[in-house]
Design a protein around this motif. Structure first.
Motif, mmCIF file in Angstrom:
data_model
loop_
_atom_site.group_PDB
_atom_site.id
_atom_site.type_symbol
_atom_site.label_atom_id
_atom_site.label_comp_id
_atom_site.label_asym_id
_atom_site.label_seq_id
_atom_site.Cartn_x
_atom_site.Cartn_y
_atom_site.Cartn_z
ATOM 1 N N ASN B 599 0.724 -1.154 0.022
ATOM 2 C CA ASN B 599 0.180 0.007 0.084
ATOM 3 C C ASN B 599 0.810 1.201 0.119
ATOM 4 N N PHE B 600 1.952 1.432 0.811
ATOM 5 C CA PHE B 600 2.914 2.356 0.927
ATOM 6 C C PHE B 600 3.432 2.690 -0.479
ATOM 7 N N LEU B 601 3.923 1.326 -1.108
ATOM 8 C CA LEU B 601 4.496 1.541 -2.358
ATOM 9 C C LEU B 601 3.424 2.389 -3.583
ATOM 10 N N ARG B 602 2.341 1.661 -3.446
ATOM 11 C CA ARG B 602 1.199 2.008 -4.461
ATOM 12 C C ARG B 602 0.997 3.482 -4.295
ATOM 13 N N ALA B 603 0.773 3.889 -3.012
ATOM 14 C CA ALA B 603 0.730 5.384 -3.052
ATOM 15 C C ALA B 603 1.771 6.268 -3.295
ATOM 16 N N ALA B 604 3.008 5.765 -3.362
ATOM 17 C CA ALA B 604 4.281 6.425 -3.752
ATOM 18 C C ALA B 604 4.005 6.434 -5.266
ATOM 19 N N GLN B 605 3.922 5.318 -5.802
ATOM 20 C CA GLN B 605 3.877 5.315 -7.175
ATOM 21 C C GLN B 605 2.763 5.970 -7.928
ATOM 22 N N GLN B 606 1.530 6.272 -7.154
ATOM 23 C CA GLN B 606 0.450 6.987 -7.615
ATOM 24 C C GLN B 606 0.717 8.563 -7.722
ATOM 25 N N ASP B 607 1.104 8.961 -6.259
ATOM 26 C CA ASP B 607 1.187 10.128 -6.014
ATOM 27 C C ASP B 607 2.497 10.874 -6.063
ATOM 28 N N LEU B 608 3.695 10.116 -6.009
ATOM 29 C CA LEU B 608 5.058 10.949 -6.020
ATOM 30 C C LEU B 608 5.729 10.387 -7.111
ATOM 31 N N ALA B 609 5.671 9.395 -7.931
ATOM 32 C CA ALA B 609 6.436 8.869 -8.952
ATOM 33 C C ALA B 609 6.895 10.063 -9.674
ATOM 34 N N ALA B 610 5.833 10.710 -10.444
ATOM 35 C CA ALA B 610 6.247 11.782 -11.719
ATOM 36 C C ALA B 610 6.932 12.954 -11.025
ATOM 37 N N LEU B 611 6.383 13.290 -9.601
ATOM 38 C CA LEU B 611 7.217 14.459 -9.284
ATOM 39 C C LEU B 611 8.714 14.187 -9.077
ATOM 40 N N THR B 688 3.614 13.645 8.117
ATOM 41 C CA THR B 688 2.879 15.115 8.327
ATOM 42 C C THR B 688 2.445 15.141 6.509
ATOM 43 N N GLY B 689 3.074 14.871 5.698
ATOM 44 C CA GLY B 689 2.792 14.863 4.278
ATOM 45 C C GLY B 689 1.471 14.119 3.935
ATOM 46 N N PRO B 690 0.757 14.652 2.863
ATOM 47 C CA PRO B 690 -0.683 14.065 2.548
ATOM 48 C C PRO B 690 -0.474 12.722 2.121
ATOM 49 N N VAL B 691 0.314 12.249 1.526
ATOM 50 C CA VAL B 691 0.457 10.781 0.894
ATOM 51 C C VAL B 691 0.716 9.782 1.800
ATOM 52 N N VAL B 692 -0.213 8.842 1.914
ATOM 53 C CA VAL B 692 -0.178 7.690 3.049
ATOM 54 C C VAL B 692 0.924 6.687 2.515
ATOM 55 N N THR B 693 2.081 7.103 2.758
ATOM 56 C CA THR B 693 3.327 6.182 2.197
ATOM 57 C C THR B 693 4.330 6.303 3.175
ATOM 58 N N PHE B 694 5.516 5.674 3.092
ATOM 59 C CA PHE B 694 6.552 5.754 3.904
ATOM 60 C C PHE B 694 6.802 7.167 4.612
ATOM 61 N N PRO B 695 6.566 7.418 5.795
ATOM 62 C CA PRO B 695 6.930 8.521 6.319
ATOM 63 C C PRO B 695 7.636 9.602 5.987
ATOM 64 N N GLY B 696 8.925 9.186 6.247
ATOM 65 C CA GLY B 696 10.103 9.790 5.723
ATOM 66 C C GLY B 696 9.975 10.143 4.309
ATOM 67 N N LEU B 697 9.531 9.543 3.237
ATOM 68 C CA LEU B 697 9.348 9.793 2.160
ATOM 69 C C LEU B 697 8.218 11.023 1.715
ATOM 70 N N ALA B 698 7.116 10.614 2.592
ATOM 71 C CA ALA B 698 6.124 11.635 2.412
ATOM 72 C C ALA B 698 6.229 13.061 2.880
ATOM 73 N N ASN B 699 7.147 12.927 3.907
ATOM 74 C CA ASN B 699 7.233 14.150 4.681
ATOM 75 C C ASN B 699 8.545 15.117 3.901
ATOM 76 N N ALA B 700 9.482 14.157 3.494
ATOM 77 C CA ALA B 700 10.556 14.925 2.486
ATOM 78 C C ALA B 700 9.868 15.523 1.364
ATOM 79 N N CYS B 701 8.864 14.845 0.820
ATOM 80 C CA CYS B 701 8.286 15.305 -0.448
ATOM 81 C C CYS B 701 7.523 16.656 -0.088
ATOM 82 N N ALA B 702 6.744 16.400 0.981
ATOM 83 C CA ALA B 702 5.851 17.574 1.217
ATOM 84 C C ALA B 702 6.701 18.694 1.600
ATOM 85 N N ARG B 703 7.888 18.623 2.026
ATOM 86 C CA ARG B 703 8.706 19.888 2.465
ATOM 87 C C ARG B 703 9.306 20.311 1.014
#
Lengths: 741, 741
Positions: B599-611, B688-703
């Motif tokens: 699930n974490f991986l799928r969320a990262a792929q859907q919401d972060l991969a392009a970025l 803290t980031g909006p994407v339900v994925t690995f927290p370090g990745l979500a937070n760093a991407c949000a920042r």
């Protein structure tokens, strides 16, 4: 009557049958199943003796000749050829291991450019009056060829500064302060320094702080040749360093791949920008031979250098700046041209595994690096030659089916050690979790023979007992047939309050691949070698270290003719390896930490207690923590003795061994040394303060008592003290009966 | 012939005897020795059933009555009386444990002064027009008395600011931005906020950034009483929060003793200066009841607050600043007087140990905090009442000699949880090494019954299977005799790609004492309780939470009359505890981590991969790492099945269990979240980031995607990605066959 007889016979028969059944069931002990007997099996001393007997000096010599046949700088074609050689040996159907693999990391190395680095004396008119050699003299036909990398200071930045030459002794911070105190303006000077005293990189880092624009480094004959410097006194006429010999080396102050701290350097890994890496020399730096250094140093003008700065170049060393007005170099400057470049390269480790029969998830690791600066006969091939001989003998037993160790054995040939323990560090980063969970000990045999006088072992205290056991069993080379132990004690000894006079075990710094295992992972480690008779030489290290003169012929003729010292090291390392892998109880004596703790505590009490009390910091909790540790270690020892007398079940043994294995881990605190990379062992981190005590305490006290310190520095002293106390309490809990929290 | 007969008889007899011996020896299996049978013994299901049958609802009720008889704020005399009560129970000769101890830590707490905190409306002439209550109304005779601590915001600093009142909704950063956007000058205002949305301390931290000088916090009836606010609709007439009820709480943003991060708070420990602690509220803060809040809020002037900010106080909420010109409070300001003080206090944990029979060095921990804000019947005594009943039943078996667990069981009653999980955190700091080495799992039962509708379990994925096994075996309270599992799935369920429709396990934040075990130590953890029917209430939490109305009578009448839900939780926790302590193979299903990772991986792929690709960062290595983990987990599962079919020897089982135990540890990286305290689990750190994925990745991407970010923020994204990949690879190695590096 007949039926009575029949009945009697039947009854009698039944009774006999029944008796038989009863006897068979109860009176004849069932042979334990293979599994359970295997689980309770201890080290087989006959097998050990047989293994040691098979370790062959001639085969080690053959290995060395092959390994040192050509230069094998990290990631060079010959380095990769040796990867294949190791794989082939470890995959051999008759003497190979269970598994052999050669994983690669992509790491940042530093090489000289095709445009050679140069050091020249340039007259005011721009005329080049003198140039240092760009390569070593080809004295025996082995020092030439494109594969011999020209002398350079790895990771020193490129640049072509020019300035007045000064002599800065060993390039310590104090040395530059002394020059300043003498009124010498250091700005834009070129500092000539000699090896020793401080680390390579530190010379450039210190120099840069004082405005120096480049650093030259040479090896003084006083430091390496016991003063001898003439061509006919040195190699190939003796083992001495010839005038053109230059020590190469890494000038990076830390270890591990510089771009991927704490991460294995996979191709996809996050990497730092090279410009943000701390620990690279900040100014161009170049090593030169003492022949060239003599030309520069003996022509300097200025005040006479202090007595302790004088060396064996046959002239009075002066400080500069600049050359004597009456000489050829009058008013000349020195130009240093460095063209090193950084390069991402694939570096291989080679791993060979023998799976354990009983506890395959307990690893005894044995490693050495493979890469050299040039031919590297001593460094590191003398160690690799031994490694290959040990793995051959054990592999042969394995393939014959006569033996399999209780625990798994992992042999390792590390890449790119010379650039900063890179292969081993990346390995510990990649296998951080499993190694912390499962590694029993790490045995390092880098240079196996520095010289052929005596054993020298460095390690954490728990290895002392297993090293002593091995050393007592093996005969030392030489005519008087002493044991390695009895020979050793003649050269290095100390008086232990517990054992009386014993050989002295050294401590581990960060000089070879054991560093990440000990400091980063908290794995009990040791380094084994044969070394000098210190009454005969005061050389910093063997004279051809990191030069083109470290060749097979050099070893064969000068270091260890007959290879009997190599064989002795092979037997020592092999014995320690087998004892660690096959003993029912791990032969790690945790009680031997007591002396270290006691000495550290006493030093703190003698030299720091009064100072600390003035600031309201008491050593009381530390005293208590050391006492508790000592009691717990003694109690554990007692428990082992009792268990050994009984017939302990395998789980009991395993639980106890886990305590022994994990003790070293309990001394780690990842927050103890925030400015360091990898260092986290609260007993063995680098100590800069003068008091030989717990490094964190010593360093914090040194900082707190230096100029300009304030409450924050004293708070750090208290924090370090608490960290040590908590680590000791954690270590004590690891040793204490497993059910008492 | 006679001798022939005799011979025949003898031979026949001998043959029979021999046959008997052979039969006896080979055909009749020898009973395994006690030792080895004990080592191979699995969970005794009959014993488990008997234990669950003995867990008595009435005894839990009796426990609760005694525990909640008086307020027992951390370190108060009654808190220490309960320490003695626990010790007495765990030392009882008939139902006690092997060991009971009550170690203390010296920790920094915060209390209101004898001079009461106050909140008043002050007219321009200085007249006090209105004052908020300083204590709750004594509705049932239990809310009075000096032992009831007046409502306060622990760790809020003293101060007496005065200013215009504004309404700031939940006090999030966005809420204050909204007020600014509305053109309101926030400088020196007093912000009235409601509980929920963001953490307690965050309200003050956010407010201070906007120049606000004090924060008031109340509980809106819309958030806690499903809108009901009248005295006759609330306690004691229903379980609703009465108008004078005030939620107390810690406003410290982190957890653990604030002065000794990462160090156990022994008296001699290094301590930070309180002024340097980060995470304390920066401005005076005071909680009030909604009765008082209504008086303030319904008199505000200004724009109407957004629809989402409206509540159930029976008026239209306006934003301020200041009061309506036509009302009694015209031109008045609000004065907030806070007189809290920090105090170093001795806080006790109580630990009770049952030593394991076979693997005493493997610990199953079960804990709850002991301290409450007032009587704390629900929080935490409902959990402690269950804890005492479980320990009584197991202690009785132990003292009778009929049972001893395979692994050690450690019961814990933590001190000072309400101030920030302090007792449990200090415990994990003190026993860092041994817990990391030996802890199998941590079971937390804090509030055991929030409400009596359904089970609710939060935990890391490996606990799902053992929780399900337990829940299927236990009958849920209520008329329809469903299993706890079948009842649970009616309230919380999800569709798993592996299992189909199953109850939904929640994840663990930092809401109770499991936090240091999971986040700091990487110990598989869970929290078990009975809770609400969400179709019947949307209350944030049970209404009297942290108020003086959380009493025994409240539980007995409104929360769980008959205590059958308490009993169900006791049976759940008891069953999970026994399964973890007595099963031959640890009942932790590591394969259940696959869904999380997927699930974490799928969320990262859907919401972060392009970025990420725009910045040259590929998710490829993460995809590979997840795939490898999934394969390794599946292979391990397979291996367990095979071993279970065979008769594995105890060492094989131990090695496999070590892999299961240590998996969670492999997800730790102490360098992953340098700005956080204790958080190091790369899957469960705060996101803290909006994407339900690995927290370090979500937070760093949000920042990295927020305003003003640059290359350093993108470098951190890549670093976080590498950290996650390496953690997954380490976890995979932990699960992989122990001899394959």
């Amino acid at each position: 009557m007949q039926w009575v007889k029949v009945l009697g016979g039947v009854l009698g028969g039944a009774a006999l049958l029944g008796l038989g059944i009863i006897l068979g069931h109860f009176a004849i002990p069932k042979k334990p199943t293979t599994a359970s007997s295997k689980e309770a099996q201890d080290l087989d001393l006959k097998l050990l003796e047989s293994v040691l007997g098979q370790l062959d000096a001639n085969r080690i010599r053959d290995n060395l000749r092959e390994l040192a046949r050509a230069p094998h700088l990290a990631t060079s074609p010959r380095d990769e050829e040796l990867v294949q050689l190791l794989l082939q040996r470890w995959e051999d159907p008759k003497s190979g291991l269970d598994v052999a693999v050669a994983p690669q990391y992509q790491v940042l190395l530093s090489f000289p450019d095709t445009q050679p680095n140069s050091v020249s004396v340039v007259s005011p008119s721009g005329e080049i009056l003198f140039s240092c050699r760009q390569s070593e003299e080809n004295l025996t036909g082995e020092q030439g060829g494109s594969e011999v990398v020209r002398p350079y200071a790895a990771y020193a930045p490129p640049g072509t500064p020019q300035g007045l030459l000064i002599y800065a002794n060993r390039g310590s911070e104090d040395d530059f302060k002394e020059l300043q105190a003498q009124g010498i303006n250091l700005t834009n000077t070129i500092a000539l320094t000699r090896y020793g005293g401080v680390g390579r990189g530190a010379k450039a880092i210190n120099a840069a702080k004082f405005g120096v624009s480049a650093v030259l480094v040479y090896t003084d004959p006083a430091d390496i040749n016991d003063g001898k410097s003439l061509p006919n006194e040195t190699f190939p006429h003796s083992w001495g360093l010839p005038p053109s010999g230059v020590e190469r080396g890494s000038y990076y102050e830390r270890f591990g791949d510089p771009l991927t701290p704490y991460l294995p350097a996979s191709p996809s890994s996050f990497r730092l920008e090279p410009s943000t890496v701390s620990g690279f020399p900040p100014i161009p730096t170049q090593p030169i031979g003492f022949g060239d250094a003599q030309e520069l140093l003996c022509n300097l003008q200025g005040s006479v250098a202090p007595a302790a700065w004088q060396g064996a170049l046959g002239c009075e060393y002066k400080l500069g700046p600049g050359f004597q007005p009456g000489g050829n170099f009058k008013d000349s400057q020195v130009n240093v041209s460095v063209h090193n470049r950084l390069e991402l390269k694939n570096s291989s480790n080679v791993l060979g595994i023998i799976r354990g029969a009983v506890e395959p998830d307990r690893y005894v690791l044995y490693g050495n690096h493979r890469d050299s600066w040039v031919h590297g006969a001593v460094d590191p091939s003398s160690g690799t030659a031994v490694l290959l001989e040990i793995s051959r003998v054990l592999g042969t037993l394995l393939k014959k089916g006569t033996w399999r160790p209780r625990r798994s054995i992992v042999f390792a040939s590390w890449g790119a050690e010379e650039f900063g323990l890179i292969g081993s560090t990346e390995f510990t980063e990649e296998f951080f979790s499993t190694l912390q969970e499962r590694a029993v000990a790490y045995i390092n045999v880098d240079i196996s023979v520095f010289a052929n006088a005596t054993l020298r072992v460095q390690g954490t205290p728990p290895v002392q007992s297993v090293v002593f056991s091995a050393a007592k069993q093996i005969t030392a080379p030489g005519p008087n047939k002493l044991s390695v132990y009895d020979n050793w004690i003649r050269y290095f000894n100390r008086t232990s309050p517990v054992y009386g006079s014993i050989p002295s075990l050294g401590t581990l710094g960060a000089g070879s691949d054991y560093a990440p295992f000990l400091h980063f992972l908290g794995i009990t480690s040791m380094d084994i070698a044969y070394t000098y008779d210190r009454s005969k030489t005061s050389a910093r290290i063997y004279p051809t270290y990191h030069t083109a003169f470290d060749t097979f012929g050099y070893v064969d003729k000068f270091v260890d003719p007959g290879f009997s010292s190599h064989q002795a090291v092979a037997r020592m390392a092999g014995s320690v390896l087998l004892r660690l892998s096959d003993s029912l109880f791990l032969p790690l004596s945790v009680v031997d930490y007591n002396e270290t703790l006691h000495n550290f505590l006493r030093a703190a009490q003698q030299d720091l207690a009064a100072l600390l009390e003035q600031r309201g910091i008491s050593l009381g909790p530390l005293v208590t923590a050391v006492e508790k540790f000592e009691k717990a270690a003694a109690a554990l020892n007692q428990r082992i003795s009792e268990l050994q007398k009984s017939q302990p079940n395998p789980l009991q043994v395993r639980m106890l061994n886990d305590q022994l294995m994990l003790l070293e881990r309990a001394f780690l605190n990842t927050r103890a040394f925030p400015e360091e990379l990898y260092y986290s062992h609260v007993l063995w981190a680098p100590r800069t303060g003068p008091v030989v005590t717990f490094p964190g305490l010593a360093n914090a006290c040194a900082r707190a008592t230096s100029a300009g310190s304030g409450p924050a520095e004293w708070a750090e002293v208290h924090r370090q003290l608490s960290i040590i106390v908590v680590a000791l309490e954690g270590a004590t809990a690891t040793l204490t009966s497993v059910t008492d929290l």
